[in-house]
Design a protein around this motif. Structure first.
Motif, PDB file in Angstrom:
ATOM      1  N   ALA A  69       0.841  -1.189   0.000  1.00  0.00           N
ATOM      2  CA  ALA A  69       0.000   0.000   0.000  1.00  0.00           C
ATOM      3  C   ALA A  69       0.880   1.245   0.000  1.00  0.00           C
ATOM      4  O   ALA A  69       1.976   1.250   0.564  1.00  0.00           O
ATOM      5  CB  ALA A  69      -0.917  -0.003   1.224  1.00  0.00           C
ATOM      6  N   GLU A  70       0.380   2.326  -0.603  1.00  0.00           N
ATOM      7  CA  GLU A  70       1.236   3.485  -0.823  1.00  0.00           C
ATOM      8  C   GLU A  70       1.698   4.142   0.473  1.00  0.00           C
ATOM      9  O   GLU A  70       2.818   4.659   0.544  1.00  0.00           O
ATOM     10  CB  GLU A  70       0.524   4.519  -1.701  1.00  0.00           C
ATOM     11  N   LEU A  71       0.861   4.127   1.513  1.00  0.00           N
ATOM     12  CA  LEU A  71       1.285   4.756   2.762  1.00  0.00           C
ATOM     13  C   LEU A  71       2.544   4.096   3.303  1.00  0.00           C
ATOM     14  O   LEU A  71       3.470   4.777   3.765  1.00  0.00           O
ATOM     15  CB  LEU A  71       0.168   4.681   3.804  1.00  0.00           C
ATOM     16  N   ILE A  72       2.624   2.775   3.237  1.00  0.00           N
ATOM     17  CA  ILE A  72       3.832   2.077   3.660  1.00  0.00           C
ATOM     18  C   ILE A  72       4.983   2.384   2.713  1.00  0.00           C
ATOM     19  O   ILE A  72       6.124   2.580   3.134  1.00  0.00           O
ATOM     20  CB  ILE A  72       3.567   0.568   3.764  1.00  0.00           C
ATOM     21  N   ILE A  83     -14.909  17.712  -2.813  1.00  0.00           N
ATOM     22  CA  ILE A  83     -14.104  16.579  -2.378  1.00  0.00           C
ATOM     23  C   ILE A  83     -13.287  16.116  -3.579  1.00  0.00           C
ATOM     24  O   ILE A  83     -13.846  15.777  -4.627  1.00  0.00           O
ATOM     25  CB  ILE A  83     -14.982  15.446  -1.831  1.00  0.00           C
ATOM     26  N   VAL A  84     -11.969  16.132  -3.434  1.00  0.00           N
ATOM     27  CA  VAL A  84     -11.064  15.855  -4.550  1.00  0.00           C
ATOM     28  C   VAL A  84     -10.325  14.545  -4.274  1.00  0.00           C
ATOM     29  O   VAL A  84      -9.360  14.519  -3.506  1.00  0.00           O
ATOM     30  CB  VAL A  84     -10.059  17.003  -4.748  1.00  0.00           C
ATOM     31  N   PRO A  85     -10.767  13.437  -4.888  1.00  0.00           N
ATOM     32  CA  PRO A  85     -10.086  12.152  -4.659  1.00  0.00           C
ATOM     33  C   PRO A  85      -8.844  12.011  -5.544  1.00  0.00           C
ATOM     34  O   PRO A  85      -8.739  12.614  -6.612  1.00  0.00           O
ATOM     35  CB  PRO A  85     -11.149  11.126  -5.054  1.00  0.00           C
ATOM     36  N   SER A  86      -7.930  11.204  -5.077  1.00  0.00           N
ATOM     37  CA  SER A  86      -6.719  10.917  -5.850  1.00  0.00           C
ATOM     38  C   SER A  86      -6.241   9.507  -5.522  1.00  0.00           C
ATOM     39  O   SER A  86      -6.288   9.087  -4.365  1.00  0.00           O
ATOM     40  CB  SER A  86      -5.610  11.921  -5.524  1.00  0.00           C
ATOM     41  N   SER A  87      -5.795   8.794  -6.535  1.00  0.00           N
ATOM     42  CA  SER A  87      -5.226   7.460  -6.320  1.00  0.00           C
ATOM     43  C   SER A  87      -3.774   7.529  -5.883  1.00  0.00           C
ATOM     44  O   SER A  87      -3.166   6.508  -5.575  1.00  0.00           O
ATOM     45  CB  SER A  87      -5.343   6.617  -7.595  1.00  0.00           C
ATOM     46  N   SER A  88      -3.201   8.737  -5.851  1.00  0.00           N
ATOM     47  CA  SER A  88      -1.798   8.916  -5.473  1.00  0.00           C
ATOM     48  C   SER A  88      -1.708   9.676  -4.160  1.00  0.00           C
ATOM     49  O   SER A  88      -2.069  10.861  -4.081  1.00  0.00           O
ATOM     50  CB  SER A  88      -1.042   9.676  -6.566  1.00  0.00           C
ATOM     51  N   LEU A  89      -1.231   9.005  -3.130  1.00  0.00           N
ATOM     52  CA  LEU A  89      -1.039   9.652  -1.838  1.00  0.00           C
ATOM     53  C   LEU A  89       0.024  10.736  -1.924  1.00  0.00           C
ATOM     54  O   LEU A  89      -0.107  11.807  -1.317  1.00  0.00           O
ATOM     55  CB  LEU A  89      -0.643   8.598  -0.804  1.00  0.00           C
ATOM     56  N   ALA A  90       1.061  10.486  -2.690  1.00  0.00           N
ATOM     57  CA  ALA A  90       2.135  11.474  -2.851  1.00  0.00           C
ATOM     58  C   ALA A  90       1.594  12.747  -3.495  1.00  0.00           C
ATOM     59  O   ALA A  90       1.961  13.863  -3.110  1.00  0.00           O
ATOM     60  CB  ALA A  90       3.265  10.885  -3.693  1.00  0.00           C
ATOM     61  N   ALA A  91       0.710  12.591  -4.484  1.00  0.00           N
ATOM     62  CA  ALA A  91       0.124  13.757  -5.148  1.00  0.00           C
ATOM     63  C   ALA A  91      -0.761  14.545  -4.193  1.00  0.00           C
ATOM     64  O   ALA A  91      -0.729  15.785  -4.173  1.00  0.00           O
ATOM     65  CB  ALA A  91      -0.671  13.312  -6.370  1.00  0.00           C
ATOM     66  N   SER A  92      -1.559  13.833  -3.376  1.00  0.00           N
ATOM     67  CA  SER A  92      -2.414  14.513  -2.403  1.00  0.00           C
ATOM     68  C   SER A  92      -1.581  15.292  -1.392  1.00  0.00           C
ATOM     69  O   SER A  92      -1.926  16.421  -1.016  1.00  0.00           O
ATOM     70  CB  SER A  92      -3.294  13.495  -1.673  1.00  0.00           C
ATOM     71  N   LEU A  93      -0.493  14.691  -0.953  1.00  0.00           N
ATOM     72  CA  LEU A  93       0.384  15.374   0.001  1.00  0.00           C
ATOM     73  C   LEU A  93       0.970  16.629  -0.622  1.00  0.00           C
ATOM     74  O   LEU A  93       1.004  17.696   0.010  1.00  0.00           O
ATOM     75  CB  LEU A  93       1.494  14.434   0.460  1.00  0.00           C
ATOM     76  N   GLN A  94       1.425  16.533  -1.859  1.00  0.00           N
ATOM     77  CA  GLN A  94       2.018  17.706  -2.504  1.00  0.00           C
ATOM     78  C   GLN A  94       0.983  18.807  -2.705  1.00  0.00           C
ATOM     79  O   GLN A  94       1.285  19.993  -2.511  1.00  0.00           O
ATOM     80  CB  GLN A  94       2.623  17.299  -3.850  1.00  0.00           C
TER      81      GLN A  94
END
Length: 295
Positions: free
Chosen positions: A100-103, A217-228
């Motif tokens: 999973a991306e968080l890990i 509400i803005v969903p994203s499949s990329s955690l890195a993109a959401s963080l940025q």
């Protein structure tokens, strides 16, 4: 003494688990005719029919069901016997790892170094994806081990606890939030995980039930993109402290004391325990040890 071989029992177990001669052949790195021969020889030796075969479909017979558990015990004993004579650094092969991306964004690097130290001759094929996709590929045996939002409820799957990860709301200080009530939250874009995640469903339900006005509400499949995007001040987001801790310390992000948060994520190292594999069991244990140090 019986005239069966471990290769025959291994083929029997994999055909039973995958429901396919072809799938067993791919998993054991051989050909479908070889699997068919092994099964036929095993049936002849035992004097029983292990599978029903009908137009390409395969299903265990009643006697096949009863013998499968015994075959797996033999394979487990064989695997454990081998591990007493083969050191970890003599293990060779490929570990198909789903994460999973968080890990992947936090402690994956350290875990891969742990694996390399214990199993220097094992190559890791890595896939980072949503848990919903990783679950499917693990159950279908396309992946060997997954570090994901678990556990997986399947009698063939072993789950090792990797701990839970709570959320907190964060925003860029440049947004200069005047408060932390629902009206303030709703006045900004809410950045969240992909639509087919529990996180998105919970967050959408919360704002739908608690706020009558418009909400972005803005969903994203990329955690890195959401963080940025959060760092750039494009919205506010619930994030795990393990992911944003350094950004909070540096002042790039500030915590928003909004009282509601999505449910904490529970992670597991999940793998199929049949047929038995020392590599998978130890790799999962290493993930548990690394997660404990990280938390």
């Amino acid at each position: 003494m019986p005239n069966w071989t471990l290769k025959q029992l291994e083929s029997f177990a994999w055909v039973a688990k995958l429901g396919s001669f072809r799938g067993a052949a791919e998993r054991l790195n051989t050909t479908q005719p070889n699997i068919s021969v092994r099964i036929s020889q095993l049936e002849a030796t035992l004097g029983v029919r292990l599978f029903y075969r009908d137009s390409g479909s395969v299903a265990l017979t009643p006697i096949g069901h009863s013998l499968l558990a015994h075959a797996e015990k033999v394979l487990l004993a064989s695997d454990e016997f081998s591990q007493h004579s083969i050191r970890s650094d003599q293990q060779a092969g490929v570990l198909r790892l789903g994460v999973a991306e968080l890990i992947a964004q936090t402690w994956l690097r350290d875990y891969l170094l742990d694996l390399r130290e214990v199993f220097p001759n094992v190559d890791v094929e890595l896939r980072v994806d949503l848990t919903i996709n990783l679950r499917e590929e693990l159950v279908s045996r396309s992946l060997d081990l997954c570090l994901l939002n678990g556990p997986i409820s399947n009698f063939n799957i072993t789950n090792i606890d990797l701990g839970s990860v709570p959320y907190l709301w964060v925003a860029s200080p440049r947004l200069a939030l005047a408060g932390s009530d629902i009206a303030t939250m709703a006045s900004h874009a809410i950045l969240t995980h992909a639509r087919n995640t529990r996180h998105f469903v919970e967050l959408s339900a919360h704002f739908r039930d608690g706020w009558e006005g418009p909400i972005r509400i803005v969903p994203s499949s990329s955690l890195a993109a959401s963080l940025q995007m959060t760092l750039d001040g494009l919205g506010i987001a619930p994030m795990s402290r393990t992911l944003v801790g350094k950004h909070l310390e540096s002042g790039e992000l500030v915590e928003v004391p909004y009282p509601w948060k999505p449910s904490a994520l529970i992670f597991t190292a999940s793998y199929a325990h049949t047929p038995a594999s020392f590599l998978l069991r130890r790799a999962a244990e290493l993930a548990g040890e690394r997660a404990a140090r990280h938390h």
